[in-house]
Design a protein around this motif. Structure first.
Motif, PDB file in Angstrom:
ATOM      1  N   ALA A  34       6.020   4.283   0.851  1.00 49.74           N
ATOM      2  CA  ALA A  34       6.693   5.447   1.436  1.00 49.74           C
ATOM      3  C   ALA A  34       7.833   5.005   2.347  1.00 49.74           C
ATOM      4  O   ALA A  34       8.914   5.614   2.340  1.00 49.74           O
ATOM      5  CB  ALA A  34       5.693   6.305   2.197  1.00 49.74           C
ATOM      6  N   GLN A  35       7.617   3.946   3.136  1.00 45.65           N
ATOM      7  CA  GLN A  35       8.680   3.406   3.995  1.00 45.65           C
ATOM      8  C   GLN A  35       9.891   3.001   3.169  1.00 45.65           C
ATOM      9  O   GLN A  35      11.029   3.306   3.526  1.00 45.65           O
ATOM     10  CB  GLN A  35       8.189   2.144   4.724  1.00 45.65           C
ATOM     11  CG  GLN A  35       7.494   2.342   6.018  1.00 45.65           C
ATOM     12  CD  GLN A  35       7.187   0.960   6.616  1.00 45.65           C
ATOM     13  OE1 GLN A  35       6.250   0.293   6.200  1.00 45.65           O
ATOM     14  NE2 GLN A  35       7.995   0.556   7.573  1.00 45.65           N
ATOM     15  N   GLY A  77       0.829  -1.186   0.000  1.00 48.72           N
ATOM     16  CA  GLY A  77       0.000   0.000   0.000  1.00 48.72           C
ATOM     17  C   GLY A  77       0.873   1.248   0.000  1.00 48.72           C
ATOM     18  O   GLY A  77       2.107   1.163   0.044  1.00 48.72           O
ATOM     19  N   PRO A  78       0.252   2.416  -0.019  1.00 46.77           N
ATOM     20  CA  PRO A  78       1.011   3.666  -0.028  1.00 46.77           C
ATOM     21  C   PRO A  78       1.954   3.824   1.172  1.00 46.77           C
ATOM     22  O   PRO A  78       3.057   4.358   1.024  1.00 46.77           O
ATOM     23  CB  PRO A  78      -0.077   4.745  -0.006  1.00 46.77           C
ATOM     24  CG  PRO A  78      -1.300   4.072  -0.519  1.00 46.77           C
ATOM     25  CD  PRO A  78      -1.184   2.628  -0.129  1.00 46.77           C
ATOM     26  N   GLY A  88      15.506   4.471   1.087  1.00 50.19           N
ATOM     27  CA  GLY A  88      16.421   4.495  -0.046  1.00 50.19           C
ATOM     28  C   GLY A  88      16.157   3.510  -1.159  1.00 50.19           C
ATOM     29  O   GLY A  88      17.042   3.251  -1.982  1.00 50.19           O
ATOM     30  N   LEU A  89      14.944   2.955  -1.222  1.00 49.83           N
ATOM     31  CA  LEU A  89      14.594   2.026  -2.298  1.00 49.83           C
ATOM     32  C   LEU A  89      13.430   2.599  -3.096  1.00 49.83           C
ATOM     33  O   LEU A  89      12.360   2.866  -2.543  1.00 49.83           O
ATOM     34  CB  LEU A  89      14.204   0.659  -1.723  1.00 49.83           C
ATOM     35  CG  LEU A  89      13.904  -0.411  -2.771  1.00 49.83           C
ATOM     36  CD1 LEU A  89      15.190  -0.841  -3.485  1.00 49.83           C
ATOM     37  CD2 LEU A  89      13.244  -1.623  -2.124  1.00 49.83           C
ATOM     38  N   ASN A  90      13.643   2.795  -4.387  1.00 46.19           N
ATOM     39  CA  ASN A  90      12.622   3.364  -5.274  1.00 46.19           C
ATOM     40  C   ASN A  90      12.035   2.269  -6.151  1.00 46.19           C
ATOM     41  O   ASN A  90      12.762   1.657  -6.947  1.00 46.19           O
ATOM     42  CB  ASN A  90      13.247   4.459  -6.155  1.00 46.19           C
ATOM     43  CG  ASN A  90      13.941   5.509  -5.326  1.00 46.19           C
ATOM     44  OD1 ASN A  90      13.350   6.083  -4.426  1.00 46.19           O
ATOM     45  ND2 ASN A  90      15.214   5.738  -5.603  1.00 46.19           N
ATOM     46  N   LEU A  91      10.743   2.005  -6.007  1.00 48.57           N
ATOM     47  CA  LEU A  91      10.095   0.998  -6.839  1.00 48.57           C
ATOM     48  C   LEU A  91       9.866   1.563  -8.232  1.00 48.57           C
ATOM     49  O   LEU A  91       9.460   2.709  -8.398  1.00 48.57           O
ATOM     50  CB  LEU A  91       8.761   0.576  -6.229  1.00 48.57           C
ATOM     51  CG  LEU A  91       8.834  -0.092  -4.856  1.00 48.57           C
ATOM     52  CD1 LEU A  91       7.448  -0.518  -4.409  1.00 48.57           C
ATOM     53  CD2 LEU A  91       9.781  -1.284  -4.872  1.00 48.57           C
ATOM     54  N   LEU A  92      10.105   0.716  -9.237  1.00 48.58           N
ATOM     55  CA  LEU A  92       9.928   1.129 -10.629  1.00 48.58           C
ATOM     56  C   LEU A  92       8.807   0.292 -11.247  1.00 48.58           C
ATOM     57  O   LEU A  92       7.683   0.377 -10.812  1.00 48.58           O
ATOM     58  CB  LEU A  92      11.257   1.013 -11.374  1.00 48.58           C
ATOM     59  CG  LEU A  92      12.401   1.859 -10.781  1.00 48.58           C
ATOM     60  CD1 LEU A  92      13.731   1.520 -11.438  1.00 48.58           C
ATOM     61  CD2 LEU A  92      12.092   3.334 -10.909  1.00 48.58           C
ATOM     62  N   ALA A  93       9.105  -0.547 -12.206  1.00 47.37           N
ATOM     63  CA  ALA A  93       8.083  -1.317 -12.916  1.00 47.37           C
ATOM     64  C   ALA A  93       7.712  -2.590 -12.155  1.00 47.37           C
ATOM     65  O   ALA A  93       8.581  -3.291 -11.629  1.00 47.37           O
ATOM     66  CB  ALA A  93       8.577  -1.679 -14.306  1.00 47.37           C
TER      67      ALA A  93
END
Length: 161
Positions: free
Chosen positions: A39-40, A34-35, A45-50
């Motif tokens: 955000a956590q 979920g959102p 330092g982890l950015n979700l992409l595809a």
């Protein structure tokens, strides 16, 4: 891909994020996110992409830093993995079996030059980083595909790997 325990996860995150800031990886979770969970992850330092399916995503580590122990303690985080080169290429191209229609030219010194479409992760700027990557592989950009963050290019087959 089996579930990693917290120690394995912290070690994998530390190793993968430490060797190259902004590195792309595959991450997996135990459940849909979920959102708040997203955000956590981003704050650590982890950015979700595809999205890849089965609760897995392409992701990138923040260039500003990664909190490996904080990420590994998240109960829904089940694994982080290097992106294997074989996942990036059409199996025929990887095996050197190039369709005739993809060969642009053949040079006795450089071998075959092929025309390919290359898709980049959404956090890679095409005009700067994307074209720099192409130049490192001795390729030539023919056109941009902004809607899918890709490039049409020609490059020596030997440099496609």
């Amino acid at each position: 891909m089996p579930r990693m325990d917290q120690v394995e996860l912290a070690s994998a995150i530390g190793g993968l994020s430490g060797d190259r800031p902004g590195r792309h990886v595959v991450v997996r979770f135990d459940r849909p996110l979920g959102p708040a969970e997203r955000a956590q992850l981003e704050n650590a330092g982890l950015n979700l992409l595809a999205y890849l399916g089965n609760q897995a995503f392409f992701a990138s580590f923040s260039k500003a830093g990664v909190a490996a122990h904080e990420l590994s303690a998240m109960p829904f985080f089940s694994g982080v993995y290097s992106i294997e080169p074989s996942w990036k290429l059409d199996p025929r191209m990887a095996a050197g079996e190039v369709p005739d229609w993809a060969v642009v030219k053949t040079d006795p010194k450089r071998g075959r030059t092929v025309g390919v479409y290359v898709l980049f992760h959404p956090d890679i700027p095409l005009l700067t980083e994307g074209t720099s990557i192409v130049r490192r592989h001795e390729g030539e950009v023919r056109s941009g595909l902004e809607s899918v963050n890709g490039l049409v290019l020609e490059l020596p087959l030997a440099n496609l790997r």
